[in-house]
Design an enzyme around this catalytic site. Structure first.
Site, PDB file in Angstrom:
ATOM      1  N   LYS A   1      42.789  64.202  30.563  1.00  0.00           N
ATOM      2  CA  LYS A   1      43.189  64.267  31.977  1.00  0.00           C
ATOM      3  C   LYS A   1      44.711  64.440  32.061  1.00  0.00           C
ATOM      4  CE  LYS A   1      39.060  61.737  33.107  1.00  0.00           C
ATOM      5  NZ  LYS A   1      38.312  60.885  34.018  1.00  0.00           N
TER       6      LYS A   1
ATOM      7  N   SER B   1      32.774  56.191  31.147  1.00  0.00           N
ATOM      8  CA  SER B   1      33.081  54.884  30.564  1.00  0.00           C
ATOM      9  C   SER B   1      32.449  54.671  29.184  1.00  0.00           C
ATOM     10  CB  SER B   1      32.695  53.758  31.529  1.00  0.00           C
ATOM     11  OG  SER B   1      33.416  53.877  32.738  1.00  0.00           O
TER      12      SER B   1
ATOM     13  N   GLY C   1      35.544  56.434  34.740  1.00  0.00           N
ATOM     14  CA  GLY C   1      36.758  55.639  34.920  1.00  0.00           C
ATOM     15  C   GLY C   1      36.528  54.306  35.624  1.00  0.00           C
TER      16      GLY C   1
ATOM     17  N   ASN D   1      38.774  63.926  26.890  1.00  0.00           N
ATOM     18  CA  ASN D   1      39.352  64.542  28.083  1.00  0.00           C
ATOM     19  C   ASN D   1      40.574  63.697  28.441  1.00  0.00           C
ATOM     20  OD1 ASN D   1      40.003  65.494  30.605  1.00  0.00           O
ATOM     21  ND2 ASN D   1      38.137  64.784  31.610  1.00  0.00           N
TER      22      ASN D   1
ATOM     23  N   HIS E   1      34.366  69.596  36.032  1.00  0.00           N
ATOM     24  CA  HIS E   1      34.520  68.134  35.992  1.00  0.00           C
ATOM     25  C   HIS E   1      34.467  67.602  37.420  1.00  0.00           C
ATOM     26  CE1 HIS E   1      36.266  64.161  35.543  1.00  0.00           C
ATOM     27  NE2 HIS E   1      35.898  64.227  34.285  1.00  0.00           N
TER      28      HIS E   1
ATOM     29  N   GLU F   1      36.150  65.488  38.919  1.00  0.00           N
ATOM     30  CA  GLU F   1      37.469  65.390  39.587  1.00  0.00           C
ATOM     31  C   GLU F   1      37.891  66.751  40.143  1.00  0.00           C
ATOM     32  OE1 GLU F   1      39.489  63.397  36.357  1.00  0.00           O
ATOM     33  OE2 GLU F   1      38.222  61.648  36.741  1.00  0.00           O
TER      34      GLU F   1
ATOM     35  N   GLU G   1      27.748  63.564  33.526  1.00  0.00           N
ATOM     36  CA  GLU G   1      28.723  62.541  33.880  1.00  0.00           C
ATOM     37  C   GLU G   1      28.430  62.015  35.281  1.00  0.00           C
ATOM     38  OE1 GLU G   1      32.550  62.930  31.378  1.00  0.00           O
ATOM     39  OE2 GLU G   1      32.839  64.048  33.223  1.00  0.00           O
TER      40      GLU G   1
HETATM   41  P1  PGA Z   1      35.986  57.942  31.391  1.00  0.00           P
HETATM   42  O1  PGA Z   1      36.077  59.489  31.854  1.00  0.00           O
HETATM   43  O2  PGA Z   1      35.527  57.940  29.966  1.00  0.00           O
HETATM   44  O3  PGA Z   1      37.396  57.420  31.566  1.00  0.00           O
HETATM   45  O4  PGA Z   1      35.010  57.276  32.311  1.00  0.00           O
HETATM   46  C1  PGA Z   1      35.107  60.414  31.469  1.00  0.00           C
HETATM   47  C2  PGA Z   1      35.429  61.761  32.060  1.00  0.00           C
HETATM   48  O5  PGA Z   1      35.919  61.821  33.196  1.00  0.00           O
HETATM   49  O6  PGA Z   1      35.227  62.814  31.414  1.00  0.00           O
END
Ligand code: PGA
Length: 252
Positions: free
Chosen positions: A12, A213, A174, A10, A96, A98, A168
């Site tokens: 982003k 992460s 993140g 992803n 997601h 976010e 997640e």
């Molecule tokens: P990350 O993000 O691996 O940077 O923690 C995962 C995601 O948001 O899909």
């Protein structure tokens, strides 16, 4: 049927034409094939054509990071599932965290996005997960049950067959703070049991991947858990060597 592994990157809101080219070239070169596993990158909309031109005919699929719940119309700024399909996408991320937190997408909207993706034969990667406050209040299972039930309520349990579920935990995205393999396994098993209440065959077959992460160094222990079939990768998907090793870790 034994489940195969799956890893999606992803990206982003990262990248540009030059960096993407380098990253995609390196990924294609690094992943000539995968055994019992597949992988994809979910790129920003403007770069779908670039992903398509570099990845077509390779072992790396591509997809979007979001999709409108509507087919077409006066929805400024939105992108439909048909448009994603036009650019050869196989996958699209829906729900997601976010999108849920920053853009106010609730369970109903996420379910409608899931449906609109499937109507164009895209495979939705449905994200579910709890916040830290919800985990600390012992509400993890309840939150995830509601996120899943909204989708099953709208499209029916059979539709889960043509999807990927991504667990997640919001507190792990993140943050560099990964769920332990056991914490993740417990929730994955819960997700599978929730689906099994409707259809045990689909529950046994559906890929449930972990996100939050995931890095090359923690992927093997996470993916070794019985109900963890791979990962949804944010930060580490922008580093070719990291992403490639994570994809290999999903092989069996
Ligand atoms: P990350 O993000 O691996 O940077 O923690 C995962 C995601 O948001 O899909």
């Amino acid at each position: 049927m034994a489940r195969t592994g799956f890893v999606a990157g992803n990206w982003k809101m990262h990248g540009n034409l030059v960096q993407n080219q380098e990253l995609l070239d390196a990924i294609v070169l690094g992943i000539p094939s995968l055994q019992n596993a597949s992988c994809a990158v979910c790129v920003p909309y403007p770069y779908l054509a670039q992903a398509q031109s570099v990845l077509k005919g390779t072992h790396v699929a591509w997809g979007g990071q979001d999709v409108s719940q509507y087919h077409q119309g006066a929805y400024t700024g939105e992108v439909s599932a048909g448009m994603l399909a036009d650019f050869g996408c196989c996958y699209v991320i829906v729900g997601h965290s976010e999108r849920r937190t920053l853009y106010g997408e609730d369970n109903q909207v996420v379910a409608e996005k899931f449906r609109s993706a499937q109507e164009q034969s895209l495979i939705p990667i449905l994200c579910v997960g709890e916040t830290l406050a919800q985990r600390e209040a012992n509400d993890t299972e309840q939150v995830i049950a509601m996120q899943l039930d909204a989708v099953i309520g709208l499209v029916g349990a059979d539709a889960i067959k043509h999807s990927v579920i991504a667990y997640e935990p919001v507190w792990a995205i993140g943050t560099g703070k990964t769920a332990t393999p056991q914490q993740a396994q417990d929730v994955h098993a819960f997700v599978r049991s929730r689906i099994a209440a409707h259809n045990s065959e689909i529950a046994a077959d559906v890929q449930i991947v972990y996100g939050g992460s995931v890095k090359a160094n923690n992927a093997p222990e996470l993916f070794a858990m019985p109900d963890i079939d791979g990962g949804l990768i944010g930060g580490a998907s922008l580093v070719a060597a990291e992403f490639i090793s994570i994809c290999f870790a999903a092989q069996s």
